[in-house]
Write a protein that holds these residues in place. Sequence first.
Motif, mmCIF file in Angstrom:
data_model
loop_
_atom_site.group_PDB
_atom_site.id
_atom_site.type_symbol
_atom_site.label_atom_id
_atom_site.label_comp_id
_atom_site.label_asym_id
_atom_site.label_seq_id
_atom_site.Cartn_x
_atom_site.Cartn_y
_atom_site.Cartn_z
ATOM 1 N N LYS A 13 -40.812 31.915 -66.602
ATOM 2 C CA LYS A 13 -42.042 31.243 -66.189
ATOM 3 C C LYS A 13 -42.044 29.794 -66.667
ATOM 4 O O LYS A 13 -42.375 28.878 -65.911
ATOM 5 C CB LYS A 13 -43.261 31.993 -66.746
ATOM 6 C CG LYS A 13 -44.575 31.438 -66.259
ATOM 7 C CD LYS A 13 -45.738 32.210 -66.847
ATOM 8 C CE LYS A 13 -47.039 31.521 -66.509
ATOM 9 N NZ LYS A 13 -48.196 32.259 -67.054
ATOM 10 N N LYS A 71 -41.401 27.423 -52.983
ATOM 11 C CA LYS A 71 -40.698 28.583 -53.545
ATOM 12 C C LYS A 71 -41.058 28.767 -55.013
ATOM 13 O O LYS A 71 -41.249 29.885 -55.482
ATOM 14 C CB LYS A 71 -39.184 28.407 -53.415
ATOM 15 C CG LYS A 71 -38.681 28.595 -52.006
ATOM 16 C CD LYS A 71 -37.188 28.448 -51.972
ATOM 17 C CE LYS A 71 -36.696 28.402 -50.539
ATOM 18 N NZ LYS A 71 -35.252 28.161 -50.482
ATOM 19 N N TYR A 74 -44.511 30.129 -55.213
ATOM 20 C CA TYR A 74 -44.466 31.531 -54.788
ATOM 21 C C TYR A 74 -43.982 32.411 -55.945
ATOM 22 O O TYR A 74 -44.563 33.450 -56.240
ATOM 23 C CB TYR A 74 -43.536 31.645 -53.581
ATOM 24 C CG TYR A 74 -43.437 33.027 -52.984
ATOM 25 C CD1 TYR A 74 -44.554 33.629 -52.412
ATOM 26 C CD2 TYR A 74 -42.228 33.709 -52.972
ATOM 27 C CE1 TYR A 74 -44.465 34.891 -51.850
ATOM 28 C CE2 TYR A 74 -42.126 34.969 -52.408
ATOM 29 C CZ TYR A 74 -43.254 35.559 -51.848
ATOM 30 O OH TYR A 74 -43.151 36.800 -51.305
ATOM 31 N N ALA A 75 -42.935 31.963 -56.615
ATOM 32 C CA ALA A 75 -42.389 32.717 -57.749
ATOM 33 C C ALA A 75 -43.424 32.842 -58.873
ATOM 34 O O ALA A 75 -43.582 33.909 -59.475
ATOM 35 C CB ALA A 75 -41.110 32.058 -58.261
ATOM 36 N N ARG A 77 -46.613 32.793 -58.545
ATOM 37 C CA ARG A 77 -47.635 33.725 -58.095
ATOM 38 C C ARG A 77 -47.164 35.165 -58.286
ATOM 39 O O ARG A 77 -47.918 36.037 -58.685
ATOM 40 C CB ARG A 77 -47.969 33.460 -56.625
ATOM 41 C CG ARG A 77 -49.403 33.789 -56.289
ATOM 42 C CD ARG A 77 -49.876 33.058 -55.049
ATOM 43 N NE ARG A 77 -48.994 33.269 -53.916
ATOM 44 C CZ ARG A 77 -48.560 32.304 -53.112
ATOM 45 N NH1 ARG A 77 -48.909 31.067 -53.334
ATOM 46 N NH2 ARG A 77 -47.784 32.581 -52.089
ATOM 47 N N LYS A 78 -45.892 35.379 -58.008
ATOM 48 C CA LYS A 78 -45.342 36.727 -58.186
ATOM 49 C C LYS A 78 -45.368 37.141 -59.659
ATOM 50 O O LYS A 78 -45.559 38.307 -59.973
ATOM 51 C CB LYS A 78 -43.922 36.800 -57.622
ATOM 52 C CG LYS A 78 -43.903 36.894 -56.112
ATOM 53 C CD LYS A 78 -42.505 36.727 -55.565
ATOM 54 C CE LYS A 78 -41.704 38.003 -55.617
ATOM 55 N NZ LYS A 78 -41.979 38.883 -54.472
ATOM 56 N N GLU A 81 -48.756 38.324 -60.314
ATOM 57 C CA GLU A 81 -49.010 39.612 -59.672
ATOM 58 C C GLU A 81 -48.157 40.746 -60.233
ATOM 59 O O GLU A 81 -48.343 41.911 -59.876
ATOM 60 C CB GLU A 81 -48.743 39.505 -58.167
ATOM 61 C CG GLU A 81 -49.794 38.688 -57.442
ATOM 62 C CD GLU A 81 -49.357 38.316 -56.027
ATOM 63 O OE1 GLU A 81 -48.213 38.658 -55.653
ATOM 64 O OE2 GLU A 81 -50.139 37.676 -55.320
ATOM 65 N N THR A 83 -44.924 41.154 -59.693
ATOM 66 C CA THR A 83 -43.850 41.580 -58.790
ATOM 67 C C THR A 83 -42.615 40.692 -58.908
ATOM 68 O O THR A 83 -41.667 40.824 -58.142
ATOM 69 C CB THR A 83 -44.331 41.557 -57.315
ATOM 70 O OG1 THR A 83 -44.791 40.237 -56.999
ATOM 71 C CG2 THR A 83 -45.448 42.547 -57.092
ATOM 72 N N TYR A 84 -42.648 39.781 -59.873
ATOM 73 C CA TYR A 84 -41.524 38.853 -60.032
ATOM 74 C C TYR A 84 -40.267 39.573 -60.499
ATOM 75 O O TYR A 84 -40.336 40.484 -61.328
ATOM 76 C CB TYR A 84 -41.907 37.768 -61.040
ATOM 77 C CG TYR A 84 -40.830 36.731 -61.245
ATOM 78 C CD1 TYR A 84 -40.535 35.820 -60.245
ATOM 79 C CD2 TYR A 84 -40.100 36.686 -62.430
ATOM 80 C CE1 TYR A 84 -39.551 34.871 -60.417
ATOM 81 C CE2 TYR A 84 -39.118 35.734 -62.621
ATOM 82 C CZ TYR A 84 -38.839 34.825 -61.607
ATOM 83 O OH TYR A 84 -37.865 33.909 -61.797
ATOM 84 N N GLU A 88 -37.089 41.507 -52.766
ATOM 85 C CA GLU A 88 -38.050 41.761 -51.690
ATOM 86 C C GLU A 88 -37.450 42.593 -50.570
ATOM 87 O O GLU A 88 -38.156 43.048 -49.681
ATOM 88 C CB GLU A 88 -38.573 40.432 -51.130
ATOM 89 C CG GLU A 88 -39.517 39.752 -52.077
ATOM 90 C CD GLU A 88 -40.326 38.645 -51.415
ATOM 91 O OE1 GLU A 88 -40.104 38.362 -50.228
ATOM 92 O OE2 GLU A 88 -41.183 38.059 -52.102
ATOM 93 N N ILE A 106 -35.643 35.501 -54.560
ATOM 94 C CA ILE A 106 -36.484 36.648 -54.238
ATOM 95 C C ILE A 106 -35.653 37.846 -53.783
ATOM 96 O O ILE A 106 -36.190 38.909 -53.522
ATOM 97 C CB ILE A 106 -37.550 36.304 -53.167
ATOM 98 C CG1 ILE A 106 -36.890 35.755 -51.912
ATOM 99 C CG2 ILE A 106 -38.579 35.320 -53.715
ATOM 100 C CD1 ILE A 106 -37.863 35.664 -50.730
#
Length: 121
Positions: A13, A71, A74-75, A77-78, A81, A83-84, A88, A106
């Motif tokens: 992160k 990107k 998006y990462a 955000r994952k 959530e 889900t990182y 996918e 991803i």
Amino acid sequence: MDYLTPEQIEELKNLLLQRREEVIQRIQHFVEGDTLKVSSDVGDEVDIADLEMEREKLLRLRERETRYLRKVEYALRKIEEGTYGICESCGEPIGYERLKARPVAIYCIRCKEMLEAQEED
Ligand SMILES: [Zn+2]
């Protein structure tokens, strides 16, 4: 392949946040700096064609940076959530080593290779 530990996620992160800073700065640099630089550089040896080429190049670079920024976001955000780090495509862990080299990935390396022909990532 193991799932990421909280420490590894924290590290990735931070890496992503750092990338985001860098990309935002580069995009700002394109927006503010380079248009100016191009016009002030106009000398005898620089003709319109060169200027056009330069502008095209900057536009392409800026587009690439903007895509990369999406990107990164998006990462991030994952990560929020939870889900990182999960592929996918097949749902398997992507793996810490791969994510460290490419934190916006991803897909796991296997799926990535399979998709390579269709998508440039
Ligand atoms: Zn996969």
